[in-house]
Write an enzyme that holds these catalytic residues in place. Structure first.
Site, PDB file in Angstrom:
ATOM      1  N   GLY A  40     -11.020  -1.842  -3.818  1.00 21.77           N
ATOM      2  CA  GLY A  40     -10.666  -3.259  -3.828  1.00 21.77           C
ATOM      3  C   GLY A  40      -9.317  -3.439  -4.507  1.00 21.77           C
ATOM      4  O   GLY A  40      -9.035  -2.778  -5.496  1.00 21.77           O
ATOM      5  N   ASP A  79     -13.398  -6.118 -11.470  1.00 22.52           N
ATOM      6  CA  ASP A  79     -14.777  -6.238 -11.961  1.00 22.52           C
ATOM      7  C   ASP A  79     -14.962  -5.810 -13.419  1.00 22.52           C
ATOM      8  O   ASP A  79     -15.943  -6.185 -14.049  1.00 22.52           O
ATOM      9  CB  ASP A  79     -15.722  -5.394 -11.091  1.00 22.52           C
ATOM     10  CG  ASP A  79     -15.664  -5.798  -9.629  1.00 22.52           C
ATOM     11  OD1 ASP A  79     -15.396  -6.976  -9.364  1.00 22.52           O
ATOM     12  OD2 ASP A  79     -15.867  -4.935  -8.759  1.00 22.52           O
ATOM     13  N   GLU A  95     -22.252 -12.748  -9.024  1.00 20.52           N
ATOM     14  CA  GLU A  95     -22.756 -12.496  -7.660  1.00 20.52           C
ATOM     15  C   GLU A  95     -23.901 -11.487  -7.657  1.00 20.52           C
ATOM     16  O   GLU A  95     -24.703 -11.460  -6.742  1.00 20.52           O
ATOM     17  CB  GLU A  95     -21.624 -12.038  -6.732  1.00 20.52           C
ATOM     18  CG  GLU A  95     -20.983 -10.717  -7.121  1.00 20.52           C
ATOM     19  CD  GLU A  95     -19.847 -10.295  -6.192  1.00 20.52           C
ATOM     20  OE1 GLU A  95     -19.727 -10.845  -5.097  1.00 20.52           O
ATOM     21  OE2 GLU A  95     -19.071  -9.406  -6.588  1.00 20.52           O
ATOM     22  N   ARG A  98     -23.721 -29.513  -7.991  1.00 18.45           N
ATOM     23  CA  ARG A  98     -23.023 -28.932  -6.843  1.00 18.45           C
ATOM     24  C   ARG A  98     -22.793 -27.442  -7.079  1.00 18.45           C
ATOM     25  O   ARG A  98     -22.745 -26.989  -8.212  1.00 18.45           O
ATOM     26  CB  ARG A  98     -21.655 -29.605  -6.645  1.00 18.45           C
ATOM     27  CG  ARG A  98     -21.694 -31.124  -6.611  1.00 18.45           C
ATOM     28  CD  ARG A  98     -22.402 -31.608  -5.368  1.00 18.45           C
ATOM     29  NE  ARG A  98     -22.787 -33.015  -5.500  1.00 18.45           N
ATOM     30  CZ  ARG A  98     -22.044 -34.021  -5.057  1.00 18.45           C
ATOM     31  NH1 ARG A  98     -20.884 -33.789  -4.486  1.00 18.45           N
ATOM     32  NH2 ARG A  98     -22.472 -35.253  -5.200  1.00 18.45           N
ATOM     33  N   HIS A 131     -12.599 -15.074  -2.825  1.00 16.46           N
ATOM     34  CA  HIS A 131     -11.430 -14.200  -2.935  1.00 16.46           C
ATOM     35  C   HIS A 131     -10.264 -14.776  -3.718  1.00 16.46           C
ATOM     36  O   HIS A 131      -9.311 -14.052  -4.010  1.00 16.46           O
ATOM     37  CB  HIS A 131     -10.984 -13.737  -1.547  1.00 16.46           C
ATOM     38  CG  HIS A 131     -11.843 -12.622  -1.043  1.00 16.46           C
ATOM     39  ND1 HIS A 131     -13.083 -12.843  -0.488  1.00 16.46           N
ATOM     40  CD2 HIS A 131     -11.678 -11.278  -1.076  1.00 16.46           C
ATOM     41  CE1 HIS A 131     -13.625 -11.685  -0.178  1.00 16.46           C
ATOM     42  NE2 HIS A 131     -12.795 -10.720  -0.531  1.00 16.46           N
ATOM     43  N   ARG A 150       3.669 -26.663 -41.672  1.00 14.40           N
ATOM     44  CA  ARG A 150       4.148 -25.474 -42.379  1.00 14.40           C
ATOM     45  C   ARG A 150       4.063 -25.574 -43.903  1.00 14.40           C
ATOM     46  O   ARG A 150       4.463 -24.661 -44.603  1.00 14.40           O
ATOM     47  CB  ARG A 150       5.609 -25.204 -41.992  1.00 14.40           C
ATOM     48  CG  ARG A 150       5.776 -24.811 -40.539  1.00 14.40           C
ATOM     49  CD  ARG A 150       7.223 -24.486 -40.249  1.00 14.40           C
ATOM     50  NE  ARG A 150       7.445 -24.276 -38.835  1.00 14.40           N
ATOM     51  CZ  ARG A 150       7.288 -23.107 -38.220  1.00 14.40           C
ATOM     52  NH1 ARG A 150       6.923 -22.048 -38.892  1.00 14.40           N
ATOM     53  NH2 ARG A 150       7.514 -22.999 -36.926  1.00 14.40           N
ATOM     54  N   SER A 185       4.463 -15.919 -32.570  1.00 15.02           N
ATOM     55  CA  SER A 185       5.428 -14.876 -32.966  1.00 15.02           C
ATOM     56  C   SER A 185       4.773 -13.518 -33.220  1.00 15.02           C
ATOM     57  O   SER A 185       5.439 -12.489 -33.200  1.00 15.02           O
ATOM     58  CB  SER A 185       6.155 -15.283 -34.239  1.00 15.02           C
ATOM     59  OG  SER A 185       6.722 -16.551 -34.080  1.00 15.02           O
ATOM     60  N   GLU A 228      15.776 -15.616 -30.402  1.00 15.13           N
ATOM     61  CA  GLU A 228      16.613 -16.684 -30.979  1.00 15.13           C
ATOM     62  C   GLU A 228      17.403 -16.265 -32.222  1.00 15.13           C
ATOM     63  O   GLU A 228      18.452 -16.828 -32.505  1.00 15.13           O
ATOM     64  CB  GLU A 228      15.729 -17.893 -31.328  1.00 15.13           C
ATOM     65  CG  GLU A 228      14.605 -17.551 -32.314  1.00 15.13           C
ATOM     66  CD  GLU A 228      13.612 -18.680 -32.572  1.00 15.13           C
ATOM     67  OE1 GLU A 228      13.821 -19.788 -32.070  1.00 15.13           O
ATOM     68  OE2 GLU A 228      12.624 -18.427 -33.285  1.00 15.13           O
ATOM     69  N   HIS A 239      10.095 -25.150 -26.843  1.00 15.00           N
ATOM     70  CA  HIS A 239       8.682 -25.340 -27.209  1.00 15.00           C
ATOM     71  C   HIS A 239       7.721 -25.193 -26.045  1.00 15.00           C
ATOM     72  O   HIS A 239       6.519 -25.142 -26.234  1.00 15.00           O
ATOM     73  CB  HIS A 239       8.488 -26.698 -27.894  1.00 15.00           C
ATOM     74  CG  HIS A 239       8.970 -26.666 -29.303  1.00 15.00           C
ATOM     75  ND1 HIS A 239      10.287 -26.875 -29.641  1.00 15.00           N
ATOM     76  CD2 HIS A 239       8.328 -26.380 -30.455  1.00 15.00           C
ATOM     77  CE1 HIS A 239      10.422 -26.744 -30.944  1.00 15.00           C
ATOM     78  NE2 HIS A 239       9.249 -26.437 -31.465  1.00 15.00           N
TER      79      HIS A 239
HETATM   80  P1  ADP Z   1     -13.618   0.903  -5.576  1.00 15.81           P
HETATM   81  O1  ADP Z   1     -12.699   2.039  -5.847  1.00 15.81           O
HETATM   82  O2  ADP Z   1     -12.933  -0.410  -5.766  1.00 15.81           O
HETATM   83  O3  ADP Z   1     -14.904   1.032  -6.329  1.00 15.81           O
HETATM   84  P2  ADP Z   1     -14.943   1.762  -3.124  1.00 15.81           P
HETATM   85  O4  ADP Z   1     -16.238   2.007  -3.790  1.00 15.81           O
HETATM   86  O5  ADP Z   1     -14.958   1.099  -1.801  1.00 15.81           O
HETATM   87  O6  ADP Z   1     -13.943   0.908  -4.026  1.00 15.81           O
HETATM   88  O7  ADP Z   1     -14.198   3.160  -2.963  1.00 15.81           O
HETATM   89  C1  ADP Z   1     -12.934   3.250  -2.360  1.00 15.81           C
HETATM   90  C2  ADP Z   1     -12.812   4.523  -1.573  1.00 15.81           C
HETATM   91  O8  ADP Z   1     -13.006   5.640  -2.450  1.00 15.81           O
HETATM   92  C3  ADP Z   1     -13.845   4.705  -0.486  1.00 15.81           C
HETATM   93  O9  ADP Z   1     -13.497   4.042   0.697  1.00 15.81           O
HETATM   94  C4  ADP Z   1     -13.846   6.199  -0.297  1.00 15.81           C
HETATM   95  O10 ADP Z   1     -12.758   6.617   0.494  1.00 15.81           O
HETATM   96  C5  ADP Z   1     -13.609   6.704  -1.723  1.00 15.81           C
HETATM   97  N1  ADP Z   1     -14.931   7.046  -2.312  1.00 15.81           N
HETATM   98  C6  ADP Z   1     -15.813   6.218  -2.901  1.00 15.81           C
HETATM   99  N2  ADP Z   1     -16.909   6.872  -3.296  1.00 15.81           N
HETATM  100  C7  ADP Z   1     -16.723   8.163  -2.947  1.00 15.81           C
HETATM  101  C8  ADP Z   1     -17.494   9.363  -3.066  1.00 15.81           C
HETATM  102  N3  ADP Z   1     -18.702   9.363  -3.646  1.00 15.81           N
HETATM  103  N4  ADP Z   1     -16.958  10.517  -2.583  1.00 15.81           N
HETATM  104  C9  ADP Z   1     -15.748  10.526  -2.028  1.00 15.81           C
HETATM  105  N5  ADP Z   1     -14.982   9.432  -1.876  1.00 15.81           N
HETATM  106  C10 ADP Z   1     -15.450   8.274  -2.318  1.00 15.81           C
END
Ligand code: ADP
Length: 807
Positions: free
Chosen positions: A22, A163, A261, A289, A295, A480, A539, A642, A674
């Site tokens: 991500g 995260d 989530e 609400r 995202h 001050r 500061s 400054e 300021h």
């Molecule tokens: P993040 O790094 O944000 O946790 P992902 O879990 O989607 O995201 O992992 C990103 C990429 O890292 C995956 O698409 C894959 O290519 C690689 N990856 C994740 N887990 C493994 C694993 N157990 N072995 C090898 N590659 C992995």
């Protein structure tokens, strides 16, 4: 036919950077730091496009990077070199392709910036590397001679994720920018909720980690939080409703519930935002609400902290790679409070995985502890501050331990002062202490001495301070003036209001005030109470700490200011802005802003300014404009504190540049003044004010509650300051020969004697390519082996390095 393979020469190792998983804010800052630091260290830099997919694909997905390629990267969100999920890399065949591509490109160092998935992948890749090479030879894809120079692949991990779910680090690159986005949104919802007396259930990201939800709840004063690591009991509906009702009874006009989530109950069944809305609507008839932030949380500009983290960690990753030997375990770069560290990649991946497994196995206690040492403390403190119940017998101390704790703001106002009071008050009330506000600082106290019984000292209630959680400035009023303006009256007020302890929140003046009171204890018995300072000043110049409340908000404001004015030059091109920062005689603000915006030069009082420096910098600017060939439209930034020089004022520097530039570029002055104080406190200032204020109250309680005057007198920490030093939050004594007053206070310059941030200036120079006289090799160490021999002690200017230039 076997393809031709690059063999590394002595002084041109190849280092590649990849962003994966991500995306998160700050990843571009990592790429910039890695590319430029690698070039600076005599290596060739490469970027692997689109994460592991690019590594498996090879060819032009592995791209040579030059100095100019990463211009402007610091202030851009997301990742410019791309990221993708890649299934092929999860299989050995995919990793074999990846290994082949690295060997063919002659890359011996790989830096992976991503989340736990990406770093798990990196760890597997590292462990398989020798066998992958053997198989490549066995299957005749490569010859033994070809693989020989590549027997060892050095890998270094950087944790980039919003995260904050990776064990072994306080923060992942991106998590605080994401939290900033969340806080902005919750603050906005808060206003509308209060107008209509509504309830809002806000869902935030975090996958199966509750960090974002918990920190957002602390930072916005949410009424209730759902996180996966701490599933609520069966009776959560009643518990939540009870808390909401109690808050409403106290006069709160809105209800905010934050739900992660990944929220679930103890049976691992999902708890959804809709369910929570239903409970509040049906049980409490509350107009409620739902808002799902989605995202938005990944987007936007990286905050100051993420730029700082990305840059320092990127630099550290390159150093770690170059220092690695075949025996060195692969590191992951982590952070603990203020300190960048190298941890064991394999171990951190293992801990992260066991946190996930513990969650799945319903061992929530273990999952909580594996998150981060303080995660549980945060949760407990949060709970404590949301329970308005002054009657909760479980939390209350016995009567003889109750204290009357006076709280005062001293010095200039800054973000974080209000939330600190709020947290202290909530803590005090739940434990049975009496929090007393002193309004308008020491003059307020002295002036209203005669206005008994009201005066300027009042007891604070929960509802008085509840909405201070996101308010900048000082609600108590601050200035001050010092106790020395009227010591006898100050002492008499202490006696009159029966203070048992004084909690001072402020900057160098707060430190000075505590010192003055301490030094008058012989004469005035009412001063013989514990004094505790919580540093709060933009500061960041208070002895005993590397961080003061308010400084993060200020740096965010300055960084935003520089981004804006830099962009303003995009129509005119070729413009330099000389930005003047506050900070008194401390160059902290100028330096750290410089790091976060990629300044060309930073002028501080510590180093001063001279003509030689200025002329060399003008040459450098000229060269910089020549090199970018008009590619970068944005302006360039020079930061000047400054008080950096009596003679070379901000305007004069701009004038000199204009004369010397001979029309090839121009310089303008920008003074935010300021404005730097900022508006609402940043999430970091909110969370740290919460954490540090509660630690302070606990410290007073643990050391002084129910203690006799003699016991208090005998405790060297009876006048103390809380601070962040390296990786810890610590209390340091003010008095005695070893105390801060004697050892760390530069009274004339009003700053710390040891300014931990000074070496950062070296990194700014390295990454901007600014030539200077400093021996950075001594500072950063020489890489071992032949590479080290290729080094000169003086940082070459960017144009001095052939590796920096596109052929
Ligand atoms: P993040 O790094 O944000 O946790 P992902 O879990 O989607 O995201 O992992 C990103 C990429 O890292 C995956 O698409 C894959 O290519 C690689 N990856 C994740 N887990 C493994 C694993 N157990 N072995 C090898 N590659 C992995």
């Amino acid at each position: 036919m076997t393809p031709s393979v690059y063999t590394p020469s002595a002084n041109a190792r190849r280092v590649a950077i990849m962003t994966s998983g991500g995306d998160s804010q700050g990843m571009n800052g990592v790429v910039r730091a890695v590319v430029r630091m690698s070039i600076h260290m005599g290596c060739e830099a490469y970027a692997i496009l689109e994460g592991y997919e690019g590594l498996v694909r090879g060819g032009d997905a592995i791209k040579r990077m030059y100095w100019e390629d990463v211009r402007g990267y610091l202030s851009i969100g997301g990742t410019l070199i791309g990221t993708k999920r890649c299934q092929e890399f999860k299989a050995r065949s995919g990793r074999m392709e990846a290994a082949k591509n690295l060997v063919m490109k002659g890359i011996s160092g790989l830096i992976v910036c991503g989340g736990d998935g990406s770093l798990t992948g990196a760890d597997i890749f590292r462990s398989e590397w020798p066998s992958l090479l053997d198989e490549l030879v066995q299957t005749k894809q490569l010859t033994p001679e070809q693989i020989e120079p590549h027997r060892h692949l050095n890998i270094c991990g950087l944790v980039g994720s919003i995260d904050n779910d990776f064990s072994g680090t306080d923060a992942t690159i991106g998590c605080y920018s994401s939290l900033q986005r969340i806080c902005e949104m919750v603050d906005a919802v808060d206003d509308t909720a209060a107008s209509h007396m509504r309830g809002f259930v806000i869902e935030v990201m975090g996958r199966n980690c509750g960090w974002l939800a918990l920190m957002a709840s602390i930072a916005t004063g949410a009424d209730y939080v759902f996180i996966p690591e701490k599933p609520p009991g069966q009776d959560w509906e009643e518990e939540m409703c009870e808390i909401v009702i109690s808050h409403r009874k106290l006069g709160k006009r809105r209800t905010i519930i934050i739900i992660s989530e990944g929220a679930q109950n103890t049976e691992l069944q999902k708890i959804t935002a809709d369910q929570v809305v239903k409970v509040l609507t049906e049980k409490l008839k509350l107009d409620t609400r739902k808002t799902v932030l989605g995202h938005i949380q990944r987007g936007g500009l990286p905050s100051y902290y993420d730029r700082w983290l990305a840059t320092l960690q990127g630099v550290e990753a390159v150093k770690a790679l170059l220092e690695a030997t075949p025996e060195t375990p692969s590191p992951v770069i982590t952070v603990r409070e203020n300190k960048i560290l190298r941890s064991d990649l394999q171990e951190c991946v293992r801990l992260t995985k066991s946190a996930g497994a513990a969650l799945k196995g319903k061992d929530f206690k273990k999952a909580m502890n594996l998150r981060d040492i303080e995660f549980k403390d945060y949760f407990d403190s949060y709970k404590l501050t949301t329970s308005t119940t002054e009657e909760n017998p479980r939390l209350r101390l016995p009567k003889e331990k109750h204290m009357r704790i006076a709280i005062i703001h001293v010095g200039a106002p800054c973000a974080g002062m209000n939330p600190a009071v709020r947290a202290a008050v909530a803590y005090c009330l739940s434990r049975g202490h009496t929090p007393l506000a002193i309004y308008n600082g020491f003059p307020g106290l002295q002036r209203h001495h005669a206005d008994k019984p009201v005066g300027s000292v009042r007891e604070l209630k929960w509802i008085d301070v509840d909405d201070w959680v996101n308010q900048g400035g000082s609600e108590l009023g601050t200035n001050r003036s010092l106790p020395s303006e009227d010591v006898p009256t100050t002492a008499d007020c202490f006696r009159l209001y029966k203070f048992d302890a004084l909690f001072l929140i402020g900057g160098f003046e707060a430190f000075t005030s505590a010192s003055q009171i301490r030094n008058n204890r012989d004469k005035y018995p009412s001063f013989r109470i514990p004094l505790l300072v919580l540093p709060a000043t933009i500061s960041n110049n208070v002895p005993g700490t590397e961080y003061s409340l308010g400084s993060d908000t200020c740096l965010n404001t300055l960084v935003g200011f520089c981004d804006v004015i830099r962009q303003s030059a995009s129509a005119s091109r070729r413009r330099v802005f000389v930005v003047e920062t506050q900070g008194g005689k401390s160059g902290y603000l100028a330096t750290m802003t410089g790091l976060a915006v990629g300044a060309l030069a930073v002028y501080t009082p510590e180093d001063g300014i001279n003509m030689r420096m200025l002329l060399r910098d003008i040459d450098f600017i000229r060269e910089d404009f020549q090199d970018d060939k008009g590619a970068a439209r944005a302006g360039k930034i020079i930061l000047r504190n400054e008080r950096a020089s009596e003679i070379y004022t901000t305007q004069m520097i701009a004038d000199v540049i204009n004369v010397e530039a001979q029309g090839r570029f121009d310089a303008r002055v920008a003074v935010p003044g300021h404005y730097q104080q900022g508006m609402k406190p940043s999430p970091i200032d909110r969370i740290r004010s919460f954490k540090l204020a509660i630690k302070c109250m606990q410290f007073l309680e643990d050391n002084f509650a129910g203690k006799s005057r003699d016991e208090i007198n005998a405790n060297p920490l009876n006048a103390a300051i809380i601070g962040i030093q390296g990786s810890d939050a610590v209390f340091s004594p003010m008095g005695s020969d070893l105390g801060l007053e004697a050892t760390q206070a530069d009274w004339a310059m009003r700053r710390q004697i040891t300014e931990y941030w000074r070496p950062v200036k070296g990194i700014i120079d390295i990454l901007s390519g600014r030539p200077n006289d400093t021996n950075w090799l001594a500072e950063y160490g020489k890489p071992p082996g032949p590479l080290g021999e290729a080094f000169t002690s003086v940082a070459p200017s960017r144009s001095g390095s052939p590796l920096a230039q596109r052929p």
